[in-house]
Enzyme design. Structure first.
Site, PDB file in Angstrom:
ATOM      1  N   ASN A   4      -5.692   7.481   4.413  1.00  0.00           N
ATOM      2  CA  ASN A   4      -7.030   8.048   4.222  1.00  0.00           C
ATOM      3  C   ASN A   4      -7.063   9.566   4.310  1.00  0.00           C
ATOM      4  O   ASN A   4      -8.030  10.186   3.847  1.00  0.00           O
ATOM      5  CB  ASN A   4      -8.007   7.477   5.253  1.00  0.00           C
ATOM      6  CG  ASN A   4      -8.389   6.044   4.947  1.00  0.00           C
ATOM      7  OD1 ASN A   4      -7.888   5.446   4.002  1.00  0.00           O
ATOM      8  ND2 ASN A   4      -9.278   5.487   5.746  1.00  0.00           N
ATOM      9  N   ASN A  11      -8.288   5.249  -1.406  1.00  0.00           N
ATOM     10  CA  ASN A  11      -8.579   6.206  -0.332  1.00  0.00           C
ATOM     11  C   ASN A  11      -7.611   7.387  -0.299  1.00  0.00           C
ATOM     12  O   ASN A  11      -8.013   8.512   0.016  1.00  0.00           O
ATOM     13  CB  ASN A  11      -8.564   5.495   1.018  1.00  0.00           C
ATOM     14  CG  ASN A  11      -9.704   4.499   1.149  1.00  0.00           C
ATOM     15  OD1 ASN A  11     -10.744   4.646   0.516  1.00  0.00           O
ATOM     16  ND2 ASN A  11      -9.515   3.474   1.959  1.00  0.00           N
ATOM     17  N   HIS A  67       0.827  -1.216   0.000  1.00  0.00           N
ATOM     18  CA  HIS A  67       0.000   0.000   0.000  1.00  0.00           C
ATOM     19  C   HIS A  67       0.858   1.261   0.000  1.00  0.00           C
ATOM     20  O   HIS A  67       0.396   2.330  -0.395  1.00  0.00           O
ATOM     21  CB  HIS A  67      -0.917  -0.009   1.222  1.00  0.00           C
ATOM     22  CG  HIS A  67      -2.198   0.743   1.034  1.00  0.00           C
ATOM     23  ND1 HIS A  67      -2.790   0.964  -0.199  1.00  0.00           N
ATOM     24  CD2 HIS A  67      -3.033   1.334   1.952  1.00  0.00           C
ATOM     25  CE1 HIS A  67      -3.907   1.643  -0.040  1.00  0.00           C
ATOM     26  NE2 HIS A  67      -4.075   1.891   1.242  1.00  0.00           N
TER      27      HIS A  67
END
Length: 253
Positions: free
Chosen positions: A103, A149, A53
């Site tokens: 986020n 996100n 990620h």
């Protein structure tokens, strides 16, 4: 992500962005506005470098190494991130690693854009892409966040979706592995071998993209509200052809 969770993230984005500029920040922004700047952002989670990620941060680190400035990262509390100010082909470039959760990465990006005088269309986001296998990379010229996100946070905080993105394929999980476990996990030994090649290709593509953006400074894509990029393109069809959602020439086979 549920509607309630999305709403909570949007609220957090805006709360974190609510701190006003101090006089010192305004002066610094004015100084940095001397000449047009570009910004390259490696999206990810702080403390989780090396995970799928956070591959955007890994690419940005390789980019800094190629430029010979990897030892120049410095913390910037105002933007909640780490920054390098450098030059690429006689062009001023800001490298940014947000130190906020994925986020809300957009808060760091928006504050850095304001502080260093960078327009939204001159911000190149580098992030992981589930829908592409490892080894595939591509440039996307603005548009939808496609469920990412970190990109969604950037669109919300900058109030526009025109930012180009370098999407680094990480592939979807196999078997019973959940998406969350997959993206937050580290690359396997075999994947790491392929990743080394991906990093070289990604840095090459970043340099190429920055060069192309620089050559188009006389007719930049105008900033548009989030979701309004297509309308902005239509208004400019007579002056120039619109950018495709994804540049096939930039996709790596």
């Amino acid at each position: 992500m549920s509607r309630m969770k999305k709403g909570s993230v949007l609220f957090i984005n805006r709360v974190l962005l609510s701190d006003p500029f101090s006089p010192a920040m305004i002066i610094e922004a004015e100084i940095h506005n001397q000449g047009r700047r570009k910004m390259v952002v490696g999206l990810g989670n702080p403390g989780m470098e090396g995970t799928r990620h956070s591959v955007g941060m890994t690419v940005l680190g390789a980019f800094a190494a190629r430029l010979g400035v990897a030892d120049r990262w410095r913390g910037d509390k105002y933007v909640s991130g780490e920054v390098i100010l450098s030059e690429v082909q006689q062009m001023n470039v800001v490298l940014l690693r947000p130190r906020l959760l994925m986020n809300v990465n957009g808060v760091s990006v928006a504050k850095a854009a304001a502080k260093y005088g960078v327009k939204a269309e001159d911000i190149l986001l580098v992030h992981d892409e589930l829908d592409k296998p490892l080894g595939k990379i591509a440039i996307k010229h603005g548009g939808s966040a496609r469920g990412h996100n970190g990109v969604r946070s950037c669109v919300d905080c900058l109030q526009t979706d025109v930012m180009p993105r370098l999407r680094i394929g990480i592939g979807r999980p196999t078997g019973k592995t959940s998406v969350d476990r997959h993206v937050l996990g580290r690359f396997t030994t075999e994947e790491q071998k392929l990743l080394d090649s991906v990093l070289v290709q990604s840095v090459d593509l970043l340099l190429s993209q920055l060069s192309q953006q620089d050559s188009q400074q006389d007719s930049p894509l105008p900033s548009s509200p989030a979701g309004g990029r297509q309308a902005a393109q239509k208004r400019n069809e007579r002056a120039r052809s619109g950018s495709p959602a994804e540049d096939p020439a930039a996709a790596q086979s």
